[in-house]
Design a protein around this motif. Structure first.
Motif, PDB file in Angstrom:
ATOM      1  N   GLN A 298      31.842   6.967  11.412  1.00 54.80           N
ATOM      2  CA  GLN A 298      30.976   8.147  11.402  1.00 54.80           C
ATOM      3  C   GLN A 298      29.567   7.815  10.915  1.00 54.80           C
ATOM      4  N   VAL A 299      29.465   6.939   9.919  1.00 55.68           N
ATOM      5  CA  VAL A 299      28.145   6.525   9.425  1.00 55.68           C
ATOM      6  C   VAL A 299      27.374   5.804  10.526  1.00 55.68           C
ATOM      7  N   ASN A 300      28.024   4.853  11.186  1.00 52.99           N
ATOM      8  CA  ASN A 300      27.366   4.104  12.258  1.00 52.99           C
ATOM      9  C   ASN A 300      26.962   5.019  13.413  1.00 52.99           C
ATOM     10  N   MET A 301      27.863   5.934  13.768  1.00 56.86           N
ATOM     11  CA  MET A 301      27.566   6.854  14.857  1.00 56.86           C
ATOM     12  C   MET A 301      26.427   7.798  14.474  1.00 56.86           C
ATOM     13  N   GLY A 302      26.425   8.258  13.221  1.00 56.70           N
ATOM     14  CA  GLY A 302      25.348   9.128  12.761  1.00 56.70           C
ATOM     15  C   GLY A 302      24.002   8.442  12.820  1.00 56.70           C
ATOM     16  N   ASN A 303      23.967   7.166  12.441  1.00 56.24           N
ATOM     17  CA  ASN A 303      22.713   6.403  12.506  1.00 56.24           C
ATOM     18  C   ASN A 303      22.227   6.259  13.945  1.00 56.24           C
ATOM     19  N   LYS A 304      23.151   6.026  14.876  1.00 58.26           N
ATOM     20  CA  LYS A 304      22.768   5.907  16.281  1.00 58.26           C
ATOM     21  C   LYS A 304      22.227   7.235  16.823  1.00 58.26           C
ATOM     22  N   ILE A 305      22.869   8.324  16.431  1.00 63.21           N
ATOM     23  CA  ILE A 305      22.430   9.645  16.897  1.00 63.21           C
ATOM     24  C   ILE A 305      21.049   9.977  16.350  1.00 63.21           C
ATOM     25  N   ILE A 306      20.821   9.675  15.068  1.00 60.26           N
ATOM     26  CA  ILE A 306      19.498   9.926  14.466  1.00 60.26           C
ATOM     27  C   ILE A 306      18.419   9.114  15.180  1.00 60.26           C
ATOM     28  N   ALA A 307      18.724   7.848  15.455  1.00 56.48           N
ATOM     29  CA  ALA A 307      17.755   6.989  16.148  1.00 56.48           C
ATOM     30  C   ALA A 307      17.452   7.537  17.536  1.00 56.48           C
ATOM     31  N   ALA A 308      18.467   8.018  18.239  1.00 56.05           N
ATOM     32  CA  ALA A 308      18.261   8.572  19.575  1.00 56.05           C
ATOM     33  C   ALA A 308      17.407   9.836  19.522  1.00 56.05           C
ATOM     34  N   LEU A 309      17.670  10.697  18.544  1.00 53.95           N
ATOM     35  CA  LEU A 309      16.893  11.925  18.410  1.00 53.95           C
ATOM     36  C   LEU A 309      15.441  11.623  18.049  1.00 53.95           C
ATOM     37  N   GLN A 310      15.235  10.628  17.203  1.00 55.70           N
ATOM     38  CA  GLN A 310      13.868  10.238  16.835  1.00 55.70           C
ATOM     39  C   GLN A 310      13.093   9.708  18.031  1.00 55.70           C
ATOM     40  N   ASN A 311      13.815   9.132  18.986  1.00 54.98           N
ATOM     41  CA  ASN A 311      13.180   8.633  20.206  1.00 54.98           C
ATOM     42  C   ASN A 311      13.094   9.700  21.294  1.00 54.98           C
ATOM     43  N   GLY A 312      13.571  10.908  20.948  1.00 52.67           N
ATOM     44  CA  GLY A 312      13.521  12.005  21.916  1.00 52.67           C
ATOM     45  C   GLY A 312      14.615  11.953  22.963  1.00 52.67           C
ATOM     46  N   ASP A 313      15.630  11.118  22.748  1.00 52.53           N
ATOM     47  CA  ASP A 313      16.717  10.977  23.720  1.00 52.53           C
ATOM     48  C   ASP A 313      17.863  11.915  23.360  1.00 52.53           C
ATOM     49  N   THR A 314      17.682  13.202  23.628  1.00 50.21           N
ATOM     50  CA  THR A 314      18.711  14.179  23.264  1.00 50.21           C
ATOM     51  C   THR A 314      19.981  13.999  24.090  1.00 50.21           C
ATOM     52  N   ASP A 315      19.833  13.580  25.345  1.00 49.12           N
ATOM     53  CA  ASP A 315      21.013  13.359  26.179  1.00 49.12           C
ATOM     54  C   ASP A 315      21.856  12.208  25.629  1.00 49.12           C
ATOM     55  N   VAL A 316      21.185  11.143  25.182  1.00 48.20           N
ATOM     56  CA  VAL A 316      21.896  10.007  24.598  1.00 48.20           C
ATOM     57  C   VAL A 316      22.607  10.436  23.323  1.00 48.20           C
ATOM     58  N   ALA A 317      21.921  11.216  22.491  1.00 53.52           N
ATOM     59  CA  ALA A 317      22.516  11.690  21.240  1.00 53.52           C
ATOM     60  C   ALA A 317      23.769  12.523  21.509  1.00 53.52           C
TER      61      ALA A 317
END
Length: 267
Positions: A122-141
Motif C-alpha cells: 500500500q505504501v509503494n502503491m500510494g507513492n506511485k499514485i501521488i507521483a502520477a497525480l503530481q504529473n497530472g496523469d489522473t488516468d494512470v493514478a
C-alpha cells in the motif's frame, strides 16, 4: 540481475532415487498436475520449490537435479511464491506469542507475514499514485488503484453469505460482521486459505512471477474451488500458476486442457 517472466520447461534428473525422469512442458499461465494418491504430484512440486534458492537464483538449479528453461532464456533469477494448504498448529507457541498472541496455526503465521507485505504494498502503491497525480496523469493514478479495489470487491463477494465485508478505511486487513470487527485470525480455515492466496497474488504488484500451490482446494467450498484460477488471473494476469490438485472443481471453469497427468511426464 534479469528476472524470468515464466518457466517453459521443468526437467528432474532423478525422482525416487533415480527410478523416474521427469520432463514437463509448461503453459504460460495455468499448469495443473493431477494423478492418484502416491503417484508423485507433491514430490515433483516440492523438489522444484526446494531447488529454487531463497533469492530466486536459477543458476543453482543444475546443482540439485532440477533443470528449468525460462523465458527469456538468459534470465538469472525468478520471482516465485508458494502457497500450502495444511493448517497445522504452530509448534513453538511461546515464540509466536512474542510475535502476535493471536497466531495459533500455520495459516495464521502466513497471514501475519502477508499483512506486513500488504502494508508495504500500500505504501509503494500510494507513492506511485501521488507521483502520477503530481504529473497530472489522473488516468494512470486510477489504473494503479484498481488492483486493490478489485481485491476488496472480490473478498466482499466471496464472504457475502457470512455477512463479512472488508473494512476499507483500515491499512491492515479487517472485516466487519454484524457490527463487530474481525481480524483475519478469526476467519474459518477456508476463508483464511482464500485470503492467503489472494493476498499473495496482490502484493506481487502485477509483476511476472510463478505461483506454486499444493492442493489449494483443501478447506475451500466447491464454488470457491471453481473460481480459484480465474480470481488469481484477474488479480495478476502476469502470474504463471503451477499447482497440484485432486479436485475436479478446480478445472471445471475451462481449465481441463491445462491438466497434466504425472504418468504423462515421467519415464
Amino acid at each position: 540481475m534479469k528476472y524470468a517472466e515464466y518457466i517453459e520447461q521443468i526437467e528432474i534428473d532423478s525422482l525416487w532415487n533415480g527410478r523416474r525422469h521427469v520432463v514437463w512442458n509448461l503453459d504460460r499461465q495455468v499448469n495443473i498436475l493431477s494423478g492418484i494418491n502416491g503417484v508423485g504430484k507433491s514430490t515433483i512440486l516440492n523438489k522444484v520449490v526446494k531447488s529454487v534458492s531463497t533469492n530466486g537464483d536459477i543458476v543453482n538449479h543444475l546443482l540439485k537435479g532440477v533443470h528449468m528453461t525460462t523465458f527469456p532464456t538468459d534470465a538469472t533469477h525468478i520471482r516465485f511464491d508458494v502457497v500450502r494448504s495444511m493448517d497445522q498448529p504452530v509448534l513453538d507457541q511461546d515464540t509466536m506469542n512474542q510475535v502476535d498472541s493471536r497466531i495459533a496455526s500455520a495459516l495464521d503465521f502466513q497471514l501475519y507475514r502477508l499483512q506486513r507485505k500488504y502494508l508495504d504494498y500500500q505504501v509503494n502503491m500510494g507513492n506511485k499514485i501521488i507521483a502520477a497525480l503530481q504529473n497530472g496523469d489522473t488516468d494512470v493514478a486510477q489504473q494503479l488503484s484498481q488492483p486493490k479495489k478489485r481485491f476488496q470487491d472480490l473478498l466482499d463477494d466471496l464472504f457475502r453469505e457470512t455477512g463479512k465485508k472488508i473494512v476499507r478505511t483500515e491499512n491492515e486487513i479487517r472485516f466487519s460482521q454484524i457490527g463487530e470487527q474481525l481480524v483475519p485470525y478469526q476467519l474459518s480455515s477456508g476463508e483464511k486459505q482464500m485470503l492467503i492466496i489472494m493476498l499473495t497474488v496482490l502484493v506481487e504488484d502485477c509483476q511476472p512471477y510463478v505461483l506454486f500451490m499444493d492442493e489449494p482446494e483443501v478447506s475451500l467450498h466447491v464454488d470457491w474451488q471453481q473460481r480459484l484460477i480465474d480470481i488469481i488471473l484477474e488479480l495478476n494476469p502476469q502470474v504463471q500458476i503451477i499447482l497440484t490438485t485432486h479436485s475436479p472443481a478446480v478445472i471445471m471453469n475451462g481449465w481441463l486442457d491445462r491438466v497434466t497427468e504425472v504418468t504423462d511426464i515421467t519415464t
